[in-house]
Design a protein around this motif. Structure first.
Motif, PDB file in Angstrom:
ATOM      1  N   SER A  56      15.882  55.165  23.071  1.00 46.23           N
ATOM      2  CA  SER A  56      14.675  55.130  22.256  1.00 46.23           C
ATOM      3  C   SER A  56      14.318  56.547  21.836  1.00 46.23           C
ATOM      4  O   SER A  56      14.507  57.506  22.583  1.00 46.23           O
ATOM      5  CB  SER A  56      13.515  54.464  23.002  1.00 46.23           C
ATOM      6  N   PHE A  57      13.790  56.670  20.622  1.00 43.46           N
ATOM      7  CA  PHE A  57      13.435  57.958  20.039  1.00 43.46           C
ATOM      8  C   PHE A  57      12.230  58.550  20.766  1.00 43.46           C
ATOM      9  O   PHE A  57      11.259  57.850  21.051  1.00 43.46           O
ATOM     10  CB  PHE A  57      13.116  57.769  18.556  1.00 43.46           C
ATOM     11  N   GLY A 114      21.168  51.527  32.817  1.00 45.47           N
ATOM     12  CA  GLY A 114      21.008  50.455  33.795  1.00 45.47           C
ATOM     13  C   GLY A 114      20.710  50.959  35.188  1.00 45.47           C
ATOM     14  O   GLY A 114      20.249  50.213  36.044  1.00 45.47           O
ATOM     15  N   PHE A 115      20.993  52.240  35.455  1.00 50.71           N
ATOM     16  CA  PHE A 115      20.735  52.830  36.767  1.00 50.71           C
ATOM     17  C   PHE A 115      19.630  53.881  36.702  1.00 50.71           C
ATOM     18  O   PHE A 115      18.802  53.972  37.575  1.00 50.71           O
ATOM     19  CB  PHE A 115      22.006  53.476  37.339  1.00 50.71           C
ATOM     20  N   GLU A 116      19.677  54.704  35.672  1.00 48.65           N
ATOM     21  CA  GLU A 116      18.686  55.762  35.532  1.00 48.65           C
ATOM     22  C   GLU A 116      18.398  56.019  34.063  1.00 48.65           C
ATOM     23  O   GLU A 116      19.178  55.636  33.192  1.00 48.65           O
ATOM     24  CB  GLU A 116      19.160  57.049  36.208  1.00 48.65           C
ATOM     25  N   THR A 117      17.283  56.676  33.809  1.00 53.41           N
ATOM     26  CA  THR A 117      16.919  57.077  32.454  1.00 53.41           C
ATOM     27  C   THR A 117      16.966  58.590  32.389  1.00 53.41           C
ATOM     28  O   THR A 117      16.479  59.276  33.282  1.00 53.41           O
ATOM     29  CB  THR A 117      15.509  56.565  32.086  1.00 53.41           C
ATOM     30  N   THR A 118      17.589  59.099  31.353  1.00 54.27           N
ATOM     31  CA  THR A 118      17.707  60.537  31.164  1.00 54.27           C
ATOM     32  C   THR A 118      17.370  60.876  29.722  1.00 54.27           C
ATOM     33  O   THR A 118      17.356  60.008  28.853  1.00 54.27           O
ATOM     34  CB  THR A 118      19.125  61.018  31.528  1.00 54.27           C
ATOM     35  N   THR A 119      17.103  62.134  29.459  1.00 54.14           N
ATOM     36  CA  THR A 119      16.849  62.596  28.101  1.00 54.14           C
ATOM     37  C   THR A 119      18.134  63.195  27.546  1.00 54.14           C
ATOM     38  O   THR A 119      18.793  63.991  28.221  1.00 54.14           O
ATOM     39  CB  THR A 119      15.727  63.650  28.083  1.00 54.14           C
ATOM     40  N   GLY A 164      22.491  67.732  28.842  1.00 51.14           N
ATOM     41  CA  GLY A 164      22.144  68.917  29.631  1.00 51.14           C
ATOM     42  C   GLY A 164      23.348  69.479  30.344  1.00 51.14           C
ATOM     43  O   GLY A 164      23.497  70.685  30.453  1.00 51.14           O
ATOM     44  N   GLU A 165      24.216  68.620  30.859  1.00 49.20           N
ATOM     45  CA  GLU A 165      25.423  69.057  31.555  1.00 49.20           C
ATOM     46  C   GLU A 165      26.686  68.772  30.745  1.00 49.20           C
ATOM     47  O   GLU A 165      27.603  69.548  30.729  1.00 49.20           O
ATOM     48  CB  GLU A 165      25.539  68.358  32.909  1.00 49.20           C
TER      49      GLU A 165
END
Length: 107
Positions: free
Chosen positions: A61-62, A77-82, A99-100
């Motif tokens: 999602s924006f 499904g496991f985590e939310t990241t930017t 980020g990585e």
């Protein structure tokens, strides 16, 4: 977010002793993109031979613009990241940076 719709595929990437090709298969509307991220792992170089497949849900999602790129909230499904998402000038290449890692996909 409709520009994210479709099937996007990466080049063959080396991950340790294996090679991997990833795909994003997405549908999208104005506010979100949903679908699957599929990783095919190979024991041979250049993504050759039989593969083991892992498929995870992919929802984005924006959030906001970040320069000429878009900042997205992405859930697997496991985590939310930017992630930061950008497109090539012709819209045929999508780059995602978490980020990585940097992932590049083409239509």
């Amino acid at each position: 977010m409709t520009k994210y719709a479709g099937t996007w595929s990466s080049t063959c990437m080396t991950e340790g002793q294996q090679t991997v090709r990833m795909s994003l298969v997405l549908t999208a509307d104005q506010k979100s993109a949903t679908g699957r991220m599929v990783a095919d792992a190979y024991n041979q170089a250049n993504c050759g031979g039989p593969s083991a497949q892992l498929s995870l849900p992919f929802n984005a999602s924006f959030v906001e613009m970040s320069g000429s790129a878009e900042k997205l909230n992405v859930s697997d499904g496991f985590e939310t990241t930017t992630m930061i998402a950008s497109f090539s000038a012709d819209g045929r290449t999508l780059t995602l940076v978490d980020g990585e890692d940097t992932f590049t996909f083409a239509k």
